[in-house]
Design a protein around this motif. Structure first.
Motif, PDB file in Angstrom:
ATOM      1  N   LEU A 191      -4.485  -8.624   4.339  1.00 32.68           N
ATOM      2  CA  LEU A 191      -5.166  -8.375   4.982  1.00 32.68           C
ATOM      3  C   LEU A 191      -5.173  -7.471   6.137  1.00 32.68           C
ATOM      4  CD1 LEU A 191      -7.540  -9.567   2.293  1.00 32.68           C
ATOM      5  CD2 LEU A 191      -6.743  -7.267   2.315  1.00 32.68           C
ATOM      6  N   ARG A 192      -4.747  -7.981   7.525  1.00 43.83           N
ATOM      7  CA  ARG A 192      -4.720  -8.398   8.836  1.00 43.83           C
ATOM      8  C   ARG A 192      -4.646  -6.697   9.367  1.00 43.83           C
ATOM      9  NH1 ARG A 192      -1.291 -12.930  11.275  1.00 43.83           N
ATOM     10  NH2 ARG A 192      -2.445 -14.263   9.339  1.00 43.83           N
ATOM     11  N   ARG A 193      -5.504  -6.190   9.635  1.00 44.62           N
ATOM     12  CA  ARG A 193      -5.735  -4.740  10.224  1.00 44.62           C
ATOM     13  C   ARG A 193      -4.040  -4.020  10.968  1.00 44.62           C
ATOM     14  NH1 ARG A 193     -10.626  -3.555  14.443  1.00 44.62           N
ATOM     15  NH2 ARG A 193      -9.102  -4.900  15.743  1.00 44.62           N
ATOM     16  N   GLY A 194      -3.820  -2.895  10.113  1.00 45.75           N
ATOM     17  CA  GLY A 194      -3.023  -2.082  10.624  1.00 45.75           C
ATOM     18  C   GLY A 194      -1.750  -2.726  10.588  1.00 45.75           C
ATOM     19  N   LYS A 195      -1.732  -4.331  10.051  1.00 46.57           N
ATOM     20  CA  LYS A 195      -0.549  -4.866  10.203  1.00 46.57           C
ATOM     21  C   LYS A 195       0.673  -3.871   9.147  1.00 46.57           C
ATOM     22  CE  LYS A 195      -0.387  -8.958  11.952  1.00 46.57           C
ATOM     23  NZ  LYS A 195       0.365  -8.885  13.179  1.00 46.57           N
ATOM     24  N   MET A 196       2.079  -3.391   9.264  1.00 46.51           N
ATOM     25  CA  MET A 196       3.029  -2.684   8.579  1.00 46.51           C
ATOM     26  C   MET A 196       3.477  -4.464   7.445  1.00 46.51           C
ATOM     27  SD  MET A 196       4.648  -0.311  10.334  1.00 46.51           S
ATOM     28  CE  MET A 196       6.087  -0.082   9.475  1.00 46.51           C
ATOM     29  N   TYR A 197       2.855  -4.532   6.446  1.00 46.18           N
ATOM     30  CA  TYR A 197       3.210  -5.748   5.591  1.00 46.18           C
ATOM     31  C   TYR A 197       3.273  -5.147   4.247  1.00 46.18           C
ATOM     32  CZ  TYR A 197       3.362 -10.687   4.213  1.00 46.18           C
ATOM     33  OH  TYR A 197       3.854 -11.834   3.750  1.00 46.18           O
ATOM     34  N   ALA A 198       2.337  -4.854   3.240  1.00 49.51           N
ATOM     35  CA  ALA A 198       2.252  -4.483   2.097  1.00 49.51           C
ATOM     36  C   ALA A 198       3.286  -3.225   1.799  1.00 49.51           C
ATOM     37  CB  ALA A 198       1.269  -4.622   0.509  1.00 49.51           C
ATOM     38  N   SER A 199       2.906  -2.520   2.713  1.00 51.36           N
ATOM     39  CA  SER A 199       3.975  -1.145   3.069  1.00 51.36           C
ATOM     40  C   SER A 199       5.258  -0.631   3.238  1.00 51.36           C
ATOM     41  CB  SER A 199       3.128  -0.624   4.732  1.00 51.36           C
ATOM     42  OG  SER A 199       3.723  -1.427   5.314  1.00 51.36           O
ATOM     43  N   THR A 200       5.757  -2.187   3.861  1.00 54.62           N
ATOM     44  CA  THR A 200       6.946  -1.895   4.084  1.00 54.62           C
ATOM     45  C   THR A 200       8.188  -2.510   2.596  1.00 54.62           C
ATOM     46  OG1 THR A 200       7.556  -4.757   4.189  1.00 54.62           O
ATOM     47  CG2 THR A 200       7.070  -3.595   6.546  1.00 54.62           C
ATOM     48  N   VAL A 201       7.615  -2.967   2.147  1.00 52.15           N
ATOM     49  CA  VAL A 201       7.581  -4.052   0.806  1.00 52.15           C
ATOM     50  C   VAL A 201       7.442  -2.221  -0.493  1.00 52.15           C
ATOM     51  CG1 VAL A 201       7.263  -5.170  -1.456  1.00 52.15           C
ATOM     52  CG2 VAL A 201       6.914  -5.913  -0.003  1.00 52.15           C
ATOM     53  N   ILE A 202       6.360  -1.307  -0.136  1.00 46.84           N
ATOM     54  CA  ILE A 202       6.388   0.327  -1.048  1.00 46.84           C
ATOM     55  C   ILE A 202       7.145   0.646  -0.544  1.00 46.84           C
ATOM     56  CG2 ILE A 202       5.145   2.123  -1.199  1.00 46.84           C
ATOM     57  CD1 ILE A 202       2.640  -0.013  -0.323  1.00 46.84           C
ATOM     58  N   ILE A 203       7.303   0.917   0.892  1.00 50.99           N
ATOM     59  CA  ILE A 203       9.122   1.749   0.902  1.00 50.99           C
ATOM     60  C   ILE A 203      10.531   1.232   0.578  1.00 50.99           C
ATOM     61  CG2 ILE A 203      10.099   2.627   3.011  1.00 50.99           C
ATOM     62  CD1 ILE A 203       7.504   2.209   4.600  1.00 50.99           C
ATOM     63  N   GLY A 204      10.870  -0.147   0.682  1.00 47.77           N
ATOM     64  CA  GLY A 204      11.631  -0.687   0.563  1.00 47.77           C
ATOM     65  C   GLY A 204      11.549  -0.962  -1.246  1.00 47.77           C
ATOM     66  N   ALA A 205      10.753  -1.292  -1.912  1.00 53.04           N
ATOM     67  CA  ALA A 205      11.343  -1.336  -3.627  1.00 53.04           C
ATOM     68  C   ALA A 205      11.481   0.086  -3.617  1.00 53.04           C
ATOM     69  CB  ALA A 205       9.895  -1.524  -3.978  1.00 53.04           C
ATOM     70  N   SER A 206      10.806   1.259  -3.424  1.00 55.28           N
ATOM     71  CA  SER A 206      10.915   2.679  -4.119  1.00 55.28           C
ATOM     72  C   SER A 206      12.195   2.492  -3.857  1.00 55.28           C
ATOM     73  CB  SER A 206      10.100   3.685  -3.025  1.00 55.28           C
ATOM     74  OG  SER A 206       8.656   3.257  -3.453  1.00 55.28           O
ATOM     75  N   PHE A 207      12.716   2.416  -2.232  1.00 47.42           N
ATOM     76  CA  PHE A 207      14.086   3.288  -2.391  1.00 47.42           C
ATOM     77  C   PHE A 207      15.187   2.413  -3.231  1.00 47.42           C
ATOM     78  CE2 PHE A 207      18.048   1.767  -1.150  1.00 47.42           C
ATOM     79  CZ  PHE A 207      18.612   3.243  -0.003  1.00 47.42           C
ATOM     80  N   TYR A 208      14.914   1.123  -3.423  1.00 48.28           N
ATOM     81  CA  TYR A 208      15.525   0.387  -4.517  1.00 48.28           C
ATOM     82  C   TYR A 208      15.621   0.994  -5.642  1.00 48.28           C
ATOM     83  CZ  TYR A 208      16.803  -2.572  -8.741  1.00 48.28           C
ATOM     84  OH  TYR A 208      16.881  -2.608  -9.788  1.00 48.28           O
ATOM     85  N   VAL A 209      14.433   1.825  -6.312  1.00 40.17           N
ATOM     86  CA  VAL A 209      13.979   2.448  -7.391  1.00 40.17           C
ATOM     87  C   VAL A 209      14.402   3.888  -7.864  1.00 40.17           C
ATOM     88  CG1 VAL A 209      12.048   3.960  -9.365  1.00 40.17           C
ATOM     89  CG2 VAL A 209      11.970   1.634  -8.689  1.00 40.17           C
ATOM     90  N   LEU A 210      14.601   4.381  -6.460  1.00 37.08           N
ATOM     91  CA  LEU A 210      15.591   6.189  -6.392  1.00 37.08           C
ATOM     92  C   LEU A 210      16.377   6.067  -6.051  1.00 37.08           C
ATOM     93  CD1 LEU A 210      11.828   7.232  -4.178  1.00 37.08           C
ATOM     94  CD2 LEU A 210      12.602   7.656  -7.198  1.00 37.08           C
TER      95      LEU A 210
END
Length: 208
Positions: A144-163
């Motif tokens: 929840l920290r403002r602007g932190k690239m945290y959950a967004s990195t998981v979304i990118i990496g997990a999406s790559f794993y799926v696709l």
């Protein structure tokens, strides 16, 4: 030991280290260190298993708890002889985030869940333990920290794993690559202070 189990053990160990370091930064006692290390390491996987109606992984195999206690104890011994820089907490968290997220994604995928849900489970598995850690340590959760690239990195990496397997990439290779992508993005964000755009409603209201 299969890849999912290996990632789970490595992930809980690394997250236990990050929890122990966070507890040390708050000057907690031995019990406090063990508690923070444990909830950090098992929080995401526990919520994942409950949502998926699975037996909670550390109920089924208490060896995970032993790995957590050993990792926390080794961390406490290490810091008695060498004071780690604060950034080591973020680095340990980044590695745990990568390993545990892809582990969660693999479990969700093996259960036959839709690709979008696989990514959501990856985010929950990777981030929830850190949320509990930060709340107990009276910190704003990293996610929840403002602007932190945290959950967004998981979304990118997990999406790559799926696709990636749809492009002919072997599943195990896609998993390792997704994990490396999450870790690389998170570490890059730490080193270069990369941030996501912030939605500032007040600023928009003040704009002419």
């Amino acid at each position: 030991m299969n890849l999912v189990r290996l990632l789970d053990f490595t992930g809980v160990g690394v997250f236990a280290v990050s929890g122990a370091l966070a507890a040390g930064a708050r000057r907690l006692d031995l019990i406090g260190v063990i508690v923070i290390a444990t909830v950090t390491a098992v929080g995401g996987g526990t919520l994942r298993d409950l949502l998926m109606n699975r037996t909670v992984f550390w109920f089924a195999d208490p060896a995970y708890l032993i790995a957590i206690f050993v990792a926390a104890a080794l961390t406490m011994v290490y810091v008695r002889f060498r004071h780690p820089p604060l950034r080591q907490l973020e680095i340990a968290d980044a590695l745990g985030l990568a390993m545990f997220s892809i582990s969660g994604a693999r479990i969700a995928q093996n259960a036959g869940l839709a690709d979008l849900i696989v990514v959501v489970i990856a985010v929950i598995t990777g981030t929830f333990g850190g949320v509990v850690r930060d709340v107990l340590c009276n910190e704003i959760p990293m996610i929840l920290r403002r602007g932190k690239m945290y959950a967004s990195t998981v979304i990118i990496g997990a999406s790559f794993y799926v696709l990636a397997p749809r492009l002919g990439v072997q599943s195990d290779v896609a998993g390792l690559a997704g994990m490396a992508l999450i870790a690389a993005l998170r570490l890059a964000a730490i080193v270069w202070n990369l941030k996501l755009p912030v939605f500032d409603l007040e600023r928009h209201r003040r704009a002419p």
